[in-house]
Design an enzyme around this catalytic site. Sequence first.
Site, short mmCIF file in Angstrom:
data_model
loop_
_atom_site.label_atom_id
_atom_site.label_comp_id
_atom_site.label_asym_id
_atom_site.label_seq_id
_atom_site.Cartn_x
_atom_site.Cartn_y
_atom_site.Cartn_z
CG HIS A 1 -2.09 -0.95 1.03
ND1 HIS A 1 -3.34 -0.71 1.56
CD2 HIS A 1 -2.20 -2.13 0.38
CE1 HIS A 1 -4.15 -1.70 1.24
NE2 HIS A 1 -3.47 -2.57 0.53
CB SER B 1 -1.48 -3.23 -7.08
OG SER B 1 -2.09 -3.63 -5.88
CE LYS C 1 -10.76 -8.82 -12.74
NZ LYS C 1 -10.12 -7.74 -13.51
CG ASP C 2 -9.82 -10.03 -4.81
OD1 ASP C 2 -9.25 -10.30 -5.89
OD2 ASP C 2 -9.38 -9.20 -4.00
CD GLU D 1 3.35 -33.71 0.74
OE1 GLU D 1 3.47 -34.75 0.05
OE2 GLU D 1 2.26 -33.31 1.18
#
Length: 419
Positions: free
Chosen positions: A203, A207, A231-232, A275
Amino acid sequence: MKWIDYRLPIFSFMNHELHEYPTPRNLNYWWNFGSLAGIALVIMIVTGIVLAMQYTPHVDYAFQSVERIMRDVNYGWLIRYIHMNGASFFFIVVYIHIFRGLYFGSYKAPREILWMLGVIILLLMMATAFMGYVLPWGQMSFWGATVITNLFSAIPFVGESIVTWLWGGFSVDNATLNRFFSLHYLLPFIIVGVVVLHLIALHRFGSNNPLGIDTKGPQDSIPFHPYYTVKDLFGLGVFLIFFAGFIFFAPNYMGHPDNYIPANPLVTPPHIVPEWYFLPFYAILRAVPDIGLFGFTLIEAKLAGVLAMFGSIALLFVLPWLDNSPVRSGKFRPIFRQFFWILLIDCIALGFAGANPPDGIWLIIGRVATAYYFLHFLVILPLLGRFERPRPLPSSISEPVLKGGSAAAGATAKPMEKA
């Protein structure tokens, strides 16, 4: 709320950071994976706390306590499968998030600290996941812990002492399991703290965006809510569909069957593998041979592999200075874009090499892919920054949108005129 906010301005802070926060107007769905990573972290913490209520960190009872969770605890099977598959999906989301940053140049100035905090989160995730994999105390848990912790013995002079300190004794035993359980429970909360710093750094300058250029004014940005919250949420819905598909229909697909066998120090599995999300680094670890000069061994393969494995992550810390191109986004760097896809294929090849025994063709693939990985960051990126000719950048984020809009408007107007 006003009474509280006057004394503790938490609501004003949330309104500014989550509602009014100006965001570039051209973010696409690749930018969903940051929020998805945060949601995956919350899922892992919540399910982990619930599982810890039923788990017994003792070598004589750990495996049985996991079986009890699966069979006797109400919805224990569901909570464990969410936690187990959540680790894999967490890494999938974070790896996509990292490669998005690599492609669009999110590591470039002034976001270097933002990027480095992200790499620290990745390292903490790896440590947490490794310790969590040991807790079921199955065959692959035990032998994976033995092999990985033994790597530190390659460090000259202090290696053996480090291994003894990690084990809490002279072998992987009850003390090891206890301290791994304690750290596995603690590290996610440290990750949360680093994520907070990551968001603060994000912030500070806002972005990055697909064009890789800074916002020039209000015409280039929109409020985070409701545009990107919607959108998220859509991205979260798609993510949960795939997540639920694995939980209910293929819960053990990304696991190893040997981990359903109780740990036995006297029986070594034929092929010890970590893994899947560790496989590229495991391939780098095994790919490096002895390093010598004039017939004398300077660095043994074990130490060279450890240095290469940790070096592959250390490179990411200095990436903002290795890539000295003035252009951020791969959209405007045609040669960089080709090498980016080669790097992605290279990392996938490393994953396959890590999943197979280190001999024959897989050893060759591992060595070639390892060599290219370091070549990409140490040689190709600096040379591209010096010699590549990027395409011209638009003057603002809104320019391509407005040009496209006017062209579209003109295209629809002509048929109307003819009619």
